[in-house]
Scaffold this active site. Structure first.
Site, short mmCIF file in Angstrom:
data_model
loop_
_atom_site.label_atom_id
_atom_site.label_comp_id
_atom_site.label_asym_id
_atom_site.label_seq_id
_atom_site.Cartn_x
_atom_site.Cartn_y
_atom_site.Cartn_z
N HIS A 30 -42.48 -9.78 30.08
CA HIS A 30 -41.74 -9.81 28.80
C HIS A 30 -40.93 -8.52 28.61
O HIS A 30 -40.68 -8.09 27.48
CB HIS A 30 -42.70 -9.94 27.59
CG HIS A 30 -43.44 -11.24 27.53
ND1 HIS A 30 -44.78 -11.30 27.18
CD2 HIS A 30 -43.05 -12.51 27.75
CE1 HIS A 30 -45.18 -12.56 27.20
NE2 HIS A 30 -44.14 -13.32 27.55
N ARG A 79 -53.88 -19.32 28.27
CA ARG A 79 -54.38 -18.33 29.25
C ARG A 79 -55.48 -17.47 28.62
O ARG A 79 -55.38 -17.11 27.45
CB ARG A 79 -53.24 -17.41 29.69
CG ARG A 79 -52.26 -18.08 30.64
CD ARG A 79 -51.10 -17.17 30.96
NE ARG A 79 -49.85 -17.75 30.48
CZ ARG A 79 -48.72 -17.10 30.35
NH1 ARG A 79 -48.64 -15.81 30.65
NH2 ARG A 79 -47.64 -17.70 29.91
N GLU A 98 -34.12 -12.29 24.40
CA GLU A 98 -34.17 -11.96 25.83
C GLU A 98 -32.89 -12.35 26.54
O GLU A 98 -32.45 -11.66 27.46
CB GLU A 98 -35.39 -12.66 26.47
CG GLU A 98 -36.70 -12.07 26.01
CD GLU A 98 -37.89 -12.96 26.28
OE1 GLU A 98 -38.06 -13.96 25.55
OE2 GLU A 98 -38.66 -12.67 27.20
N PHE A 114 -49.91 -22.58 17.82
CA PHE A 114 -50.47 -21.84 16.69
C PHE A 114 -50.22 -22.53 15.35
O PHE A 114 -51.00 -22.35 14.42
CB PHE A 114 -49.93 -20.40 16.68
CG PHE A 114 -50.80 -19.46 17.48
CD1 PHE A 114 -50.92 -19.61 18.85
CD2 PHE A 114 -51.52 -18.45 16.86
CE1 PHE A 114 -51.74 -18.77 19.60
CE2 PHE A 114 -52.35 -17.60 17.60
CZ PHE A 114 -52.45 -17.76 18.97
P1 AMP Z 1 -42.62 -18.68 22.00
O1 AMP Z 1 -43.38 -18.76 23.29
O2 AMP Z 1 -42.15 -17.30 21.68
O3 AMP Z 1 -41.57 -19.73 21.85
O4 AMP Z 1 -43.71 -19.01 20.84
C1 AMP Z 1 -44.34 -20.24 20.74
C2 AMP Z 1 -45.53 -20.13 19.78
O5 AMP Z 1 -45.06 -19.75 18.48
C3 AMP Z 1 -46.28 -21.45 19.61
O6 AMP Z 1 -47.69 -21.23 19.67
C4 AMP Z 1 -45.90 -21.85 18.20
O7 AMP Z 1 -46.91 -22.58 17.59
C5 AMP Z 1 -45.74 -20.50 17.52
N1 AMP Z 1 -45.02 -20.64 16.25
C6 AMP Z 1 -43.74 -21.03 16.06
N2 AMP Z 1 -43.48 -21.11 14.71
C7 AMP Z 1 -44.62 -20.76 14.07
C8 AMP Z 1 -45.01 -20.64 12.69
N3 AMP Z 1 -44.16 -20.90 11.72
N4 AMP Z 1 -46.28 -20.26 12.42
C9 AMP Z 1 -47.16 -20.01 13.40
N5 AMP Z 1 -46.86 -20.09 14.72
C10 AMP Z 1 -45.61 -20.46 15.05
#
Ligand code: AMP
Length: 411
Positions: free
Chosen positions: A181, A241, A397, A284
């Site tokens: 990252h 993970r 990114e 989440f």
């Molecule tokens: P990413 O890998 O950065 O795209 O993040 C994905 C994660 O962000 C997943 O677990 C989603 O459930 C979480 N996520 C996206 N929007 C929300 C939200 N409003 N509240 C909690 N988790 C979120």
């Protein structure tokens, strides 16, 4: 000048076309199910141009790139007249091993080094290489640049990257902490530093909390430690993970299930983390709702019946993140700013509040009201009397990859 950014996975390929004069996105999209059947979502940003979201036959990454180019240049969906308007392509490359300390113009030597890095990231690099080869064929003569997830962490000192295992594995097999990252940690830490009232001796901790999660300790703009290791499995618990666990459990689980080490690693990579504890989902949003939290405020939803394991999964995650933050305050010798970014970090007031609650004892305080604001932009959630600033900073990114690509081709 337009730069195409490519993020190739084993069966998917994300893309964004940037106009670099304005740093705006002309179009973006996603090829999915490559090698299975194929689907393309293409979203132009120009008025009057249509969105495409349909099944398309995509037997390999080569057809995926052709389909992307076809849409980018088409009359109905396109944002450029012809292919020659793409001046360079920037590729997200997951692992640069010990050879790459920055982004690199792709040539035969760089491809050979990437091939050698497959042993360190066998799931990711072959996909990156497929994306690179497909673009080389479709756009001969257009410069291609590799931007490595690991590069930002090359400044980590030896005592933080050497594992306490026989030294020969480092010397002969390149086993060390690399971290991932990097583009995200680099981008958000630079913005955080701009918002500090000092420019020297800056100490920032960046929490990239998404499907994959990692933290970085950033001193004077340089990474000095990070939670992910030789692979992206180490560190805090993630969606699927396990993060850092006692390595002996690999042997124990293999014995329990009567499976190979490779199959056991699959469990730790794909069936663990918050999914492993909750059992129903790795997302989440699902877990917070099941645990009885209000997604908007981050506080208890009084009308909900909390699922115990969903709550526990979140508590394990928050606790491990807070523990790493504590250890990075030691590594940095203090803290000026704590940054939350990526899907969870940017969008979950609950996770931010719960982590910062665990840090109250060391003097980190957030403003509950501002924390619940959904800004979609830079947000300062620090409360009065906090020992450090707490920022929410949307990561980008792809923009980092596009900027690096420009820099490399103009060298
Ligand atoms: P990413 O890998 O950065 O795209 O993040 C994905 C994660 O962000 C997943 O677990 C989603 O459930 C979480 N996520 C996206 N929007 C929300 C939200 N409003 N509240 C909690 N988790 C979120």
């Amino acid at each position: 000048m337009n730069v195409l950014v490519i993020n190739a996975g084993s069966s998917s390929l994300k893309y964004q076309l940037f106009n670099m004069e304005t740093e705006t996105i002309l179009a973006k999209g996603l090829c999915e199910r490559i090698g299975i059947d194929g689907h393309l979502k293409h979203k132009p940003s120009l008025a009057g141009k249509k969105v495409f979201d349909e099944a398309v036959s995509l037997p390999t990454h080569a057809e995926a790139i052709s389909a992307v180019i076809d849409k980018l240049t088409s009359a109905d969906y396109g944002v450029i007249e012809c292919l020659s308007e793409i001046k360079a392509v920037g590729h997200r490359a997951v692992h640069g091993g010990r050879r790459f300390f920055g982004s690199a113009l792709i040539n035969d030597e760089v491809v050979a080094i990437l091939e050698d890095c497959i042993r360190l990231a066998p799931l990711h690099i072959p996909a990156n290489l497929m994306g690179i080869r497909a673009c080389q064929i479709a756009m001969p003569g257009v410069p291609q640049v590799a931007v490595f997830d690991t590069a930002f962490h090359h400044t980590i000192p030896e005592h933080a990257y050497i594992y306490p295992i026989p030294y020969k594995y480092y010397e002969e097999n390149d086993i060390r902490r690399y971290g991932f990252h990097g583009s995200s940690h680099r981008y958000v830490s630079a913005i955080a530093i701009q918002h500090l009232d000092k420019t020297n001796d800056t100490k920032v901790i960046t929490c990239h909390l998404g499907n994959g999660s990692s933290l970085a300790a950033v001193k004077n703009g340089k990474s000095i430690d990070t939670t992910m290791g030789v692979t992206p499995l180490e560190g805090v618990p993630m969606g699927t993970r396990c993060g850092s666990v006692d390595p002996s459990m690999v042997d124990i689980i293999a014995d329990i299930e009567n499976i190979s080490i490779k199959e056991t690693m699959d469990i730790l990579n794909k069936k663990s983390g918050v999914l492993g504890i909750y059992g129903e989902s790795s997302d989440f949003r699902d877990i917070e709702i099941a645990a009885g939290y209000d997604m908007n405020t981050g506080f208890d939803d009084k009308s909900a019946t909390p699922n115990k394991r969903a709550k526990l999964a979140l508590e394990v995650f928050n606790y491990q993140v807070a523990k790493f933050i504590g250890s990075y305050i030691v590594a940095l010798g203090g803290l000026d700013a704590l940054v939350f970014t990526a899907g969870i970090g940017e969008n979950s007031p609950y996770v931010r509040r719960a982590i910062c609650d665990l840090l109250k004892g060391i003097g980190i305080k957030i403003d509950e009201h501002t924390n619940a604001v959904r800004a979609g932009d830079f947000l300062d959630i620090t409360a009065e009397g906090s020992i450090a600033k707490v920022f929410v900073i949307p990561t980008d990114e792809e923009l980092v990859i596009a900027r690096d690509t420009m820099e490399i081709i103009h060298k």
